[in-house]
Design an enzyme around this catalytic site. Structure first.
Site, mmCIF file in Angstrom:
data_model
loop_
_atom_site.group_PDB
_atom_site.id
_atom_site.type_symbol
_atom_site.label_atom_id
_atom_site.label_comp_id
_atom_site.label_asym_id
_atom_site.label_seq_id
_atom_site.Cartn_x
_atom_site.Cartn_y
_atom_site.Cartn_z
ATOM 1 N N ASP A 202 0.934 -1.173 -0.024
ATOM 2 C CA ASP A 202 -0.061 0.012 -0.002
ATOM 3 C C ASP A 202 0.849 1.282 -0.006
ATOM 4 O O ASP A 202 2.202 1.095 0.112
ATOM 5 C CB ASP A 202 -0.911 -0.041 1.264
ATOM 6 C CG ASP A 202 -2.008 0.959 1.161
ATOM 7 O OD1 ASP A 202 -2.289 1.414 0.250
ATOM 8 O OD2 ASP A 202 -2.878 1.204 2.132
ATOM 9 N N GLU B 233 2.800 5.009 -3.991
ATOM 10 C CA GLU B 233 2.772 6.117 -5.062
ATOM 11 C C GLU B 233 4.011 6.878 -5.169
ATOM 12 O O GLU B 233 4.486 7.326 -5.953
ATOM 13 C CB GLU B 233 1.464 6.988 -4.716
ATOM 14 C CG GLU B 233 0.314 6.219 -4.970
ATOM 15 C CD GLU B 233 -0.197 5.467 -3.493
ATOM 16 O OE1 GLU B 233 0.552 5.768 -2.800
ATOM 17 O OE2 GLU B 233 -1.045 4.571 -3.921
ATOM 18 N N ASP C 173 -8.605 3.729 -2.055
ATOM 19 C CA ASP C 173 -9.711 4.017 -0.963
ATOM 20 C C ASP C 173 -10.962 4.559 -1.491
ATOM 21 O O ASP C 173 -11.041 5.910 -1.234
ATOM 22 C CB ASP C 173 -9.159 5.030 0.071
ATOM 23 C CG ASP C 173 -7.717 4.250 0.727
ATOM 24 O OD1 ASP C 173 -7.495 3.173 0.616
ATOM 25 O OD2 ASP C 173 -7.208 5.112 1.229
#
Lengths: 926, 595
Positions: free
Chosen positions: A517, A520, A593
């Site tokens: 997770d 980015e 999300d």
């Protein structure tokens, strides 16, 4: 014992609550740069068509490529960009109709820095497919004044380089254009140069300063798609499947589609803004010409405009006008032009061509295609045991239980909170005893804590990304102050991969898999919640140059780690949030999300379809919606839709109410269980589709037009989708829906899964919908393999018998496939699998082998049999069937369509043929 | 056909080998259901749901004919079936057909795994022995518990009778006292009228006398005030509501300051975060573009920004210390957010003011707890709770003496007064007037005490205490659980809270019983940031002592606790357990030697 609470009062609390509702914050547009705040985007967008006047000179063939120099028409008198050195243009041609165009600075002019080219994305096999160009022909096209150079591409396709002004395009039969670059003269290439006295290169945004030591270096150009009705692709955005124009007459003022991997808090369901992933691949489709595709391999921030027709009305540029055309504008902050043209002509051709460059999706383990249960967070071992137990109590199958960040010791990944999880191995083994797996989260931010071995090691070895001053970059994420390993560096990736070895990851077992997770990367105190663009990677590469690929390399290193752990024998499973071209080779991704809202349920379909078109087939949205509390109806509908997502996982934010499937009353439990059952029943079909994706790149979940490229009514439909070529699913996206309009594509009829009734294709049906299911149809002429027995997890289904559902078309024919392997190892790559083809015609079902005979050294065997064959569209009458070569009879009777509680419609059923799946046989209806 | 035969042979072989596996026909069928499968003479059997029929040969032939699973009790063919394992030596078990031949041993006799893929040893005897021991212990507990429960119910009956008697007595007294008070009131008003008249007449003369009179009046007034302080007068109640509207924020601020004082680091961070929050909430800071850009670094350090952004996902401070912290702290953003919507400035002033005030209040609260319950309450709910004890204490001088005399005494006094005081005597006899006033005040004070007691008793008696009123004694009980740094207090029929040091978080107000009196539900507790209102479910178990244990928060802000009590030790359950034990003892495995 007397608890005295003086200060609380119900009334006051409801007052307080009311004020809270108004203060709930959501996505903050202002925290992210828009095009106007992004100088390169603003500049590129303001350029006028035809402003590029570069000329292709010195055109020749060298090393099997076509090469040329791009120079200004009058080098003595440079215009806006001074000084301008020639650029090097290279065109290469690869098998199967792939053209590659590279444009970079000429190294012989000694630019201040080598511009970044993204490594380790193109698969080596692709490079071997290069066609060595030998010949080059010149011709004058149409009314051109100058010549063009033409090279062969594929069959009737040719690649053309027009010299003045330079333009690259692909043309097909009759000279009709397919794809072109710089036809509108918007090409611009800001060359690296030395800073002039008094020049200010810094950029500031919301208190963050980007030092931009190399100054402006952006690239922009226009790409035109011919014969196109719509363009698709360029994920990841929460928006429609067919991309809406972002500029042009009649288009509301819009941002371009942004590709910049960002951790956006509570993203909204309709927006061109960038979210977690970036895949600069666009696919056009039209009735007139078919499908073509364009891919720009570039990892810097990108902005893409889809120009509405008439945008160039005043430009005076005359492009061939007999073809409908969609123009697009591509802008990137840095890097080089490394672009690929895919000629199609069918949708599946383009996907195949694209995945030949970046690789086909990895073959997942069988368990990973089943249902996943996740929550931030399953708190402790007891919680895990309880949830596991509840699934069994309710006889609901599931395969994977997930642990989010709270399982760690203070967000130090690879560690366990020893109070909450004192016996991680035992916990995993307990799950594994039921054939279940566990996934733990491992994020790229490493806690800056001297006592944390990982941090110590990374610091000592100098493995962290550096800030602009050369110190280890220090950002803020879950653990607080954190640093980020430089995943661009293969050595660091290898070091990282070793951390997943069982001896290194204390408390891990072979049944543990990984979730990446925040890759980015998410940096809470960074500009736009990510890493500063002037941070430095190996070889002096700036973060701005590779930003969009950081998560990709991290995902790659993690997947490599699991392969290493299994001694190269076990397929990895790693879920990632950030994406880049090629991510499909490393594992699954999810759409991040999302929120528990009906509109977010709706947008999940185009989001997943778009990912599939661009190679990433193993994807899904959080079932139920991550933020917020879904009402039972929304949750049930989400399960019903999610059961058809390639990646099927329920997940929830830790502030939400518990929402495991049994928490909403008996009826809703039943409905969610039924949805999960549908997925488990279809696992053999899904797995076969994953194999198809693995070999051809064609996604598991497909837009209707991929299967029906000539049916215009399907082109912009993103509420329905195909699972493989046989199943059509229509989502239900509104509360208390009584009806759903379902467009069934033309050519065939469609069998409603709930009833077995046939519906005519080529029209929109207004279907009644109940709470029980969302509309789904089997296309006539197909055969779907199913397993109708449910177990605790997919693992125990291995030896269970199959059901074949044969949906006959108007000529009483049908065909389908089934792929099986050990579900776990890489042996399938050596031929250890069973791949059967089923054909029904003339009242006879034939099973034949599809795998190349005796090609592999490795074999896979299975004793599974077919216990039931359902014939849809067959009039009852025959009483038995003859099985050959066994020379046995099987009864034919009317049996239930589904083995679920309550009345099931009856259908013609061949009872217990019990033929082995691995064998050749025929079953003749007598 | 061949295959089916093979399967049969296979089954027969198994049956021959293992005594615990019944014949194919009976596989997975509970003894009481055997009749269902034998019944039909026509050779066919109906699916239980009536959807179809099947032949005897289709029974357990590993092909699902009935969607409800009737024809496949012994195989996994039907997803909706159940498989019965005898588990001789232990308790029989009905398992989902999905467990049959799935490679996992579910029945202790191993009968669910008969296809040879996995070998399950028969563990029923050992498991059964253990289970029987456990069951015996449980039965012993129940036996004792049942007795205790009966006592509890008897006690409850007595207490209820007593309370009801008291209530009716009080109501009676209230009636009489009301009349007396009314009479006294009239009398007092007459006196006052007379006094007024006299005052007007004698206004210009006898100034000294008048002064003396004034002094006298002052004196009597101050006497009035003393006893009236603790009286829950109607008017005060109204005021109270006004006051209360501020109280939750008082409380919140108090909580915060309490936390802060506990940890210097945290408090710094929190304050900073508060500032950051405000910065964020204020639309000016974010929307004014370039201006705000330069401002930002001034107001936020990089770390603060990190924490701030993290807090969006978590709703809390991400700092190491605070992330590990509890649910109370999770509320921080709520605290800092709530008032921002209204008026920042006001909020700030408020802040410091209330902090000190809160400390004082806290001290008061402490004192109250340790000393007495004399103070007026600010909280509606706890006031009603406390009023029980209040009245018990304060009424003790009247009720506890229990002699009927107090009321008679008053009656007599009043009678005397009414007779003695000569209303038309001029000048008014001052001592008599004072006497009347005092008598009136005393009586009306007593009346209001009685009324308050009546209302609390009525409220109590109106609760649902279970079918046999078995929970009656719980009304005046609270249960405490200490877990780490928290103390959980559960007061049935009232409220539940979580306390950490000085800060109290309400987990809920009494709501109701659920699940036929096996669960107590407290709901509408303090609001969770980004989450639901807190609530607490107390699961009740049979046990010999009233004892609360095992508080848990399975879902955010949804708490659960266990409470063992003899009240749950019901006779039927005891019988059930005994039957179960009998059954287990009866079903000894025939071939315990299999292993």
């Amino acid at each position: 014992m007397r608890s005295v609470s003086l200060y609380h009062h119900l009334l006051c609390f409801s007052l307080l609550l009311a004020t809270h509702l108004t203060s709930v914050s959501s996505w903050k547009r202002d925290e992210f740069r828009n095009c106007n705040q992004t100088p390169f985007c603003k500049r590129a967008r303001s350029r006028k068509p035809g402003s590029c006047s570069l000329i292709a000179a010195d055109v020749s063939i060298s090393d099997g490529d076509l090469t040329a120099k791009l120079i200004p028409p009058n080098p003595e008198n440079p215009e806006d960009h001074s000084p301008i050195n020639p650029l090097i243009l290279t065109i290469s041609v690869y098998q199967d109709g792939v053209l590659r165009l590279k444009i970079d600075e000429d190294p012989s002019f000694d630019p201040p820095k080598k511009r970044f080219e993204v490594p380790d994305v193109i698969v080596p096999e692709f490079l071997e497919k290069k066609l060595w160009l030998q010949r080059l022909s010149e011709e004058v096209i149409g009314t051109d004044s100058g010549p063009s150079s033409v090279v062969y591409l594929l069959d009737e396709y040719e690649a053309v380089l027009r010299h003045d002004p330079f333009e690259v395009f692909v043309r097909g039969k009759g000279g009709k254009r397919v794809l072109s670059l710089n036809s509108n003269g918007l090409f611009d290439f800001e060359q690296l140069r030395v800073k002039k006295e008094g020049e200010d290169w810094e950029e500031r945004f919301r208190g963050h300063t980007d030092t931009r030591p190399y100054g402006p270096q952006s690239i922009s150009f226009d790409v035109s798609f011919y014969g196109a009705d719509f363009v698709y692709g360029i994920p990841e955005h929460a928006t429609s499947l067919a991309l809406k124009p972002t500029s042009g007459p009649g288009v509301e003022e819009s941002e371009p589609y942004r590709l910049f991997n960002l951790d956006v808090f509570e993203y909204i369901h309709e927006s061109p803004f960038g979210i977690y992933g970036s895949i600069p691949v666009m696919i056009s489709h039209g009735k007139a010409r078919g499908t073509s595709g364009f891919f720009w391999l570039n990892a810097a921030e990108m902005q893409i405009d889809v120009l509405g027709s008439g945008w160039d009305a005043e430009s005076g540029i005359a492009l061939p006008s007999d073809q409908s055309r969609i123009d697009t504008l591509w802008m990137s902050e840095a890097g080089v032009v490394d672009a690929f043209f895919f000629v199609g002509p069918g949708p599946k051709d383009v996907v195949r061509q694209y995945t030949s460059v970046t690789g086909t999706p990895a073959m997942p383990q069988f368990f990973a295609t089943a249902y996943h249960q996740c929550r931030w967070n399953y708190r402790d071992e007891e919680d895990v045991a309880q949830v596991d137990l509840k699934f069994d109590e309710h006889d609901i199958p599931y395969d994977v239980l997930w642990l989010d960040i709270e399982h760690t010791d203070g967000k130090r990944y690879f560690t366990w909170d020893r109070v909450l999880f004192p016996h991680p191995e035992e916990m995993q083994n307990k799950l594994a005893a039921k054939g279940r797996h566990m996934v733990t989260i491992v994020d790229p931010h490493i806690k800056r804590d001297e006592s944390f071995h990982l941090h110590k090691e990374a610091t000592q070895k100098g493995y962290y990304v550096k800030d602009v001053t050369g110190k280890d970059y220090d950002g803020w994420c879950w653990p607080g102050s954190s640093s980020y390993p430089d995943m661009l560096n293969p050595e660091i990736r290898s070091w990282w991969a070793d951390k997943f070895l069982l001896e290194n990851y204390v408390g891990s077992t072979p049944s543990l898999y990984i979730w990446n997770d925040m890759n980015e990367p998410s940096v809470f105190n960074g500009p736009e919640v990510t890493m500063p663009r002037d941070a430095l990677h190996i070889g002096g590469v700036e973060h701005r140059e590779l930003h969009n690929a950081y998560g990709y390399y991290f995902h790659m290193a993690t997947a490599d780690g699991l392969v290493k752990r299994g001694d190269g024998k076990v397929r990895p499973f790693v879920l990632s949030r950030a994406i880049f071209p090629g991510s499909q080779r490393h594992g699954a991704i999810w759409t991040g999300d999302n929120t528990a809202e009906w509109e977010q349920l709706r947008v999940s379909v185009p989001m997943i379809l778009t990912l599939g078109l661009t190679g990433i087939t193993f994807s899904g949205a959080d079932v139920g919606g991550f933020f917020g509390n879904p009402g039972p109806e929304l949750l049930v509908r989400w399960y019903q839709l999610g059961a058809y997502y390639p990646f099927f996982r329920a997940h929830a934010h830790h502030d939400t109410k518990r929402r495991e499937p049994w928490l909403f009353g008996e009826r809703n439990t039943e409905l969610m269980k039924e949805a999960i059952h549908i997925r488990y029943a279809l696992l053999p079909y899904f797995y076969t589709l994953f194999r198809e994706a693995n070999t051809t790149g064609v996604p598991v979940m497909r837009p209707l037009w991929m299967e029906f490229p000539a049916d215009e009514a399907t082109f912009s439909n993103d509420e329905a989708f195909m699972v493989g070529s046989s199943l059509l699913v229509q989502g239900v996206f509104t509360e208390r829906a009584k009806h759903a309009s379902v467009y069934l594509p033309s050519g065939q009829s469609w069998y409603y899964l709930n009833s077995g009734t046939a519906y005519k294709g080529g029209r929109t049906h207004k279907m009644e919908v109940s709470e029980e299911s969302i509309p789904a149809f089997q296309r006539a002429g197909t055969i779907i393999p199913r397993k109708d027995r449910f177990r605790r997890s997919s693992t125990q289904m291995e030896n269970d018998p199959y059901t074949l559902v044969i949906a006959l078309n108007s000529t009483q024919e049908a065909e389908g496939e089934l792929y099986i392997d050990d579900g776990k190892s890489f042996e399938f790559a050596k031929g250890a699998y069973i791949h059967r083809r089923f054909v029904f015609s003339n009242g006879k079902l034939t099973s034949s082998n599809m795998s190349p005979s005796a090609s592999g050294k490795s074999r896979f065997s299975c004793d599974c049999v077919i216990e039931r064959i359902i014939l849809l569209g067959y009039s009852p009458g025959p009483k038995s069937a003859l099985i050959e070569p066994a020379n046995q009879k099987a009864e034919i009777e009317l049996g239930p369509l589904y083995l679920r509680n309550g009345r099931s419609p009856t259908v013609v059923t061949i009872r217990k043929p019990n033929v082995r799946i691995a064998d050749n046989w025929t079953i003749q209806v007598l | 056909m061949k295959l089916r035969l093979t399967f049969l042979f296979f089954l027969l072989a198994l049956i021959g080998r293992s005594a615990s596996v019944p014949s194919k026909d009976l596989l997975g069928i509970a003894p009481q259901d055997e009749i269902y499968y034998k019944a039909s003479s026509s050779g066919t059997i109906k699916c239980r749901d009536g959807s179809m029929k099947f032949t005897k040969s289709q029974l357990n032939d590993d092909f699902c004919d009935c969607p409800d699973g009737t024809d496949e009790p012994g195989t996994s063919a039907c997803p909706n079936g159940k498989f019965y394992c005898r588990n001789a030596g232990h308790a029989p078990l009905s398992i989902y057909s999905s467990r049959v031949n799935d490679g996992i041993c579910d029945c202790c006799d191993g009968s669910d795994e008969y296809n040879g893929n996995v070998k399950c040893s028969n563990t029923c005897w050992e498991a059964g022995k253990f289970a029987r021991e456990k069951l015996k212990k449980k039965i012993a507990t129940y036996q004792e518990g049942v007795t205790l429960r009966k006592k509890e119910i008897e006690q409850a009956k007595l207490t209820i009778a007593k309370d009801e008697a008291e209530l009716s007595k009080l109501k009676n007294e209230e009636k009489i006292l009301k009349e007396l008070v009314q009479q006294l009131k009239e009398h007092k008003e007459q006196i006052e009228k007379a006094e007024e008249k006299e005052r007007l007449q004698k206004e210009k003369e006898e100034t000294e006398k008048k002064e003396a009179e004034e002094a006298q009046r002052e004196k009597s007034k101050s006497m009035e005030e003393v006893p009236s302080q603790g009286q829950p007068m109607e008017s005060e109640n109204h005021d109270k509501i006004g006051l209360l509207e501020n109280s939750p924020s008082d409380q919140d601020m108090g909580e915060q300051s309490t936390d802060n004082s506990g940890n210097e680091d945290v408090s710094n961070n929190e304050e900073q975060e508060d500032d950051a929050k405000k910065e964020e909430e204020s639309p000016v800071a974010y929307e004014s573009g370039p201006d705000s850009v330069s401002k930002e670094p001034k107001s936020l350090s990089k770390e603060e920004l990190g924490r701030l952004v993290a807090s969006r996902w978590t709703g809390e401070n991400t700092g190491e210390q605070t992330r590990e912290v509890d649910a109370v702290k999770d509320d921080k953003p709520e605290i800092s957010k709530a008032p921002t919507d209204a008026h920042d400035e006001e909020y700030e002033g408020y802040d410091s003011e209330d902090e000190s005030q809160r400390y004082n209040d806290d001290d008061d609260e402490e004192e109250e707890r340790t000393e007495d319950f004399g103070q007026e309450n600010h909280d509606d709910f706890s006031s009603s709770y406390k009023s029980v004890s209040d009245d018990e204490l304060n009424l003790s001088d009247v009720t506890a003496s229990s002699s009927p005399s107090w009321l008679e005494k008053i009656q007599q006094t009043v009678r005397k007064i009414l007779q003695a005081v000569n209303l038309f005597q001029t000048p008014v006899d001052l001592s008599e007037a004072a006497h009347v006033r005092k008598e009136y005040d005393d009586s009306s004070s007593k009346l209001s005490k009685i009324q308050s007691r009546i209302s609390s008793l009525t409220k109590k008696l109106n609760h649902d205490f279970g079918p046999e009123k078995e929970f009656y004694s719980f009304y005046d009980k609270c249960f405490e659980i200490k877990q780490n740094k928290y103390v959980y207090k559960i007061c049935p029929f009232k409220q539940a809270s979580q306390e950490e040091g000085r800060s109290t978080t309400r987990l809920g107000n009494w709501d109701k019983f659920e699940d036929s009196y096996k669960v107590m539900l407290f709901s509408n507790g303090d609001k969770c940031w980004n989450g639901p209102d807190r609530s607490l479910k107390v699961k009740l178990r049979c046990g010999l002592k009233n004892e609360a244990t095992d508080v848990d928060e399975p879902s955010r802000c949804e708490y659960e606790a266990l409470l063992s009590t003899p009240v749950l030790c019901v006779e039927e359950k005891l019988k059930e357990l005994q039957d179960k034990l009998d059954l287990m003892n009866k079903e000894q495995p025939q071939g315990h030697d299999e292993l």
